[in-house]
Design a protein around this motif. Structure first.
Motif, PDB file in Angstrom:
ATOM      1  N   VAL A  18       0.858  -1.180   0.000  1.00 51.15           N
ATOM      2  CA  VAL A  18       0.000   0.000   0.000  1.00 51.15           C
ATOM      3  C   VAL A  18       0.889   1.222   0.000  1.00 51.15           C
ATOM      4  O   VAL A  18       1.795   1.320   0.819  1.00 51.15           O
ATOM      5  N   THR A  19       0.641   2.154  -0.887  1.00 47.60           N
ATOM      6  CA  THR A  19       1.427   3.392  -0.837  1.00 47.60           C
ATOM      7  C   THR A  19       0.864   4.246   0.296  1.00 47.60           C
ATOM      8  O   THR A  19      -0.282   4.073   0.696  1.00 47.60           O
ATOM      9  N   PRO A  20       1.651   5.192   0.840  1.00 44.42           N
ATOM     10  CA  PRO A  20       1.107   6.087   1.853  1.00 44.42           C
ATOM     11  C   PRO A  20      -0.105   6.823   1.307  1.00 44.42           C
ATOM     12  O   PRO A  20      -0.203   7.044   0.092  1.00 44.42           O
ATOM     13  N   LEU A  21      -1.007   7.194   2.196  1.00 40.89           N
ATOM     14  CA  LEU A  21      -2.158   7.976   1.764  1.00 40.89           C
ATOM     15  C   LEU A  21      -1.667   9.250   1.085  1.00 40.89           C
ATOM     16  O   LEU A  21      -0.708   9.859   1.536  1.00 40.89           O
ATOM     17  N   ASP A  53     -16.954  11.366   9.086  1.00 36.80           N
ATOM     18  CA  ASP A  53     -15.699  11.215   9.819  1.00 36.80           C
ATOM     19  C   ASP A  53     -15.575   9.719  10.098  1.00 36.80           C
ATOM     20  O   ASP A  53     -16.364   8.922   9.570  1.00 36.80           O
ATOM     21  N   ARG A  54     -14.620   9.312  10.917  1.00 33.58           N
ATOM     22  CA  ARG A  54     -14.457   7.872  11.126  1.00 33.58           C
ATOM     23  C   ARG A  54     -15.738   7.229  11.668  1.00 33.58           C
ATOM     24  O   ARG A  54     -16.204   6.202  11.177  1.00 33.58           O
ATOM     25  N   ARG A  55     -16.330   7.889  12.692  1.00 31.58           N
ATOM     26  CA  ARG A  55     -17.566   7.360  13.290  1.00 31.58           C
ATOM     27  C   ARG A  55     -18.692   7.331  12.236  1.00 31.58           C
ATOM     28  O   ARG A  55     -19.470   6.389  12.164  1.00 31.58           O
ATOM     29  N   SER A 127     -10.381   9.701   6.044  1.00 34.12           N
ATOM     30  CA  SER A 127      -9.013   9.180   5.906  1.00 34.12           C
ATOM     31  C   SER A 127      -8.724   7.953   6.770  1.00 34.12           C
ATOM     32  O   SER A 127      -8.108   6.998   6.301  1.00 34.12           O
ATOM     33  N   ASP A 128      -9.146   7.961   8.042  1.00 37.09           N
ATOM     34  CA  ASP A 128      -8.861   6.799   8.910  1.00 37.09           C
ATOM     35  C   ASP A 128      -9.518   5.547   8.361  1.00 37.09           C
ATOM     36  O   ASP A 128      -8.948   4.461   8.336  1.00 37.09           O
ATOM     37  N   PHE A 129     -10.758   5.706   7.963  1.00 35.22           N
ATOM     38  CA  PHE A 129     -11.522   4.567   7.465  1.00 35.22           C
ATOM     39  C   PHE A 129     -10.918   4.061   6.148  1.00 35.22           C
ATOM     40  O   PHE A 129     -10.791   2.859   5.922  1.00 35.22           O
ATOM     41  N   LEU A 130     -10.492   5.000   5.315  1.00 33.84           N
ATOM     42  CA  LEU A 130      -9.871   4.654   4.035  1.00 33.84           C
ATOM     43  C   LEU A 130      -8.594   3.849   4.270  1.00 33.84           C
ATOM     44  O   LEU A 130      -8.343   2.834   3.606  1.00 33.84           O
TER      45      LEU A 130
END
Ligand SMILES: C[S@@+](CC[C@H](N)C(=O)[O-])C[C@H]1O[C@@H](n2cnc3c(N)ncnc32)[C@H](O)[C@@H]1O
Length: 339
Positions: A18-21, A53-55, A127-130
């Motif tokens: 996986v490349t960095p985000l 968001d993540r939630r 982003s976190d979820f991704l």
């Protein structure tokens, strides 16, 4: 970039293919601007992008599991049926680019069926979820290069370079499931599809899921389920504002509302103020009357005729489509870029 973000990227890259985000977007200033501007309007509104968001992304995943939420089940069934035919239909595609990828759960059907794929580029704002979804896919498809991009897909964004080994003569395959296109007004949807065409490039194709349901008996429960998961998803926006923008919302002062507008052909989500009161956000005060709403999401249900006119206006033409034969009429289209 925050230090923990860099660390998580480094760990992810070391362990998986996986490349960095790729952070193409700074969330905070835009979130603040949209919230302060939207709460100041006569009809208060906040763009639906900020529900995630993540939630919010976790809650959306829960929504896809509730009995009343038919779109995910219906689209997954269509994708499972069409996936084996897709390779011969498009042949030789190296890069799959998913727009608003969320958990990437449906993507697995395509990855398993398309033998030519060398890389997967999931694009999402959450982003976190991704990051978690990308790691899971890289683990399960070890020969695939996974290159997640954090971006607002309504703004121009660049795809990461495919590298020297990529065979891209067949163009990129865009994947835009979940009827997310329905979150956009007709004009905005045309602009978005045109922009995606430019991002995906020459000879690209777009596999896109579009809900057409207009039956309120199906729609209202789907967006206001009995267990209250969609209500929680909507109310989480107030928690997010409190957390990220020094907001002082008390979620007990609001309730979730799903409303069908048959003239516009859309479901609207609102947060309804239960009483007259004032709320402070980032030092500003916003007054709410009893019954006043914040409009938080639109879900347009575009008929095939309407959708194809929009696609055409955005320089896409339809090569094939697969429609649910049941009550929803949910349709997956395979579009090809004209220019
Ligand atoms: C309706 S969900 C669909 C998720 C998944 N594709 C599916 O079919 O179940 C919309 C997804 O798009 C993302 N999203 C919404 N608006 C976005 C935007 N403007 N830019 C980037 N991502 C966005 C959300 O974070 C979420 O993951």
């Amino acid at each position: 970039m925050k230090p923990e973000f860099q660390w998580a990227n480094a760990e992810l890259s070391a362990r998986y293919n996986v490349t960095p985000l790729t952070p193409a977007f700074r969330v905070d200033p835009q979130f603040e601007a949209d919230v302060l501007e939207g709460l100041d309007d006569d009809q208060k509104h906040i763009p639906s992008i900020w529900l995630y968001d993540r939630r919010g992304s976790e809650l959306f995943e829960e929504i896809t599991e509730v009995a009343e939420y038919y779109p995910t089940r219906t689209e997954t069934r269509l994708l499972a049926g069409l996936a084996p035919e897709l390779e011969s239909e498009i042949g030789g595609v190296h890069s799959l680019v998913e727009i608003g990828s969320g958990s990437s759960r449906k993507t697995r059907l395509l990855l398993a069926a398309l033998g030519s794929l060398g890389r997967y580029v999931p694009v999402d704002i959450s982003s976190d979820f991704l990051r978690a979804a990308a790691a899971g896919l890289a683990r399960d498809f070890p020969s695939l290069s996974v290159q997640p991009v954090v971006a607002d897909f309504t703004q121009p964004f660049a795809l990461p370079s495919a590298g020297r080994d990529a065979v891209d003569s067949a163009g990129n395959l865009g994947f835009f499931p979940g009827s997310t296109i329905g979150n956009f007004t007709p004009d905005a949807a045309v602009a978005l599809m045109a922009q995606l065409g430019r991002t995906l490039g020459p000879r690209s194709r777009l596999l896109i899921g579009v809900d057409t349901t207009q039956d309120p008996a199906l729609l209202i429960p789907a967006y206001d389920d009995a267990a209250g998961v969609t209500a929680e998803f909507n109310l989480n926006l107030l928690d997010r504002i409190n957390r990220e923008l020094e907001g002082a919302f008390d979620r007990r002062d609001f309730r979730h509302l799903a409303r069908h507008d048959p003239h516009q052909g859309r479901i609207e989500m609102h947060l309804v103020s239960r009483r007259a009161h004032e709320v402070r956000v980032r030092g500003r005060t916003f007054a709410f009357a009893e019954g006043e709403t914040i409009h938080t999401e639109n879900c347009y249900k575009y008929s095939p005729g309407q959708f194809l006119r929009m696609a055409h206006a955005a320089q896409w033409r339809c090569e094939r489509s697969w429609q649910d034969g049941g009550r929803t009429g949910f349709t997956v289209y395979l579009l090809r870029r004209e220019a």
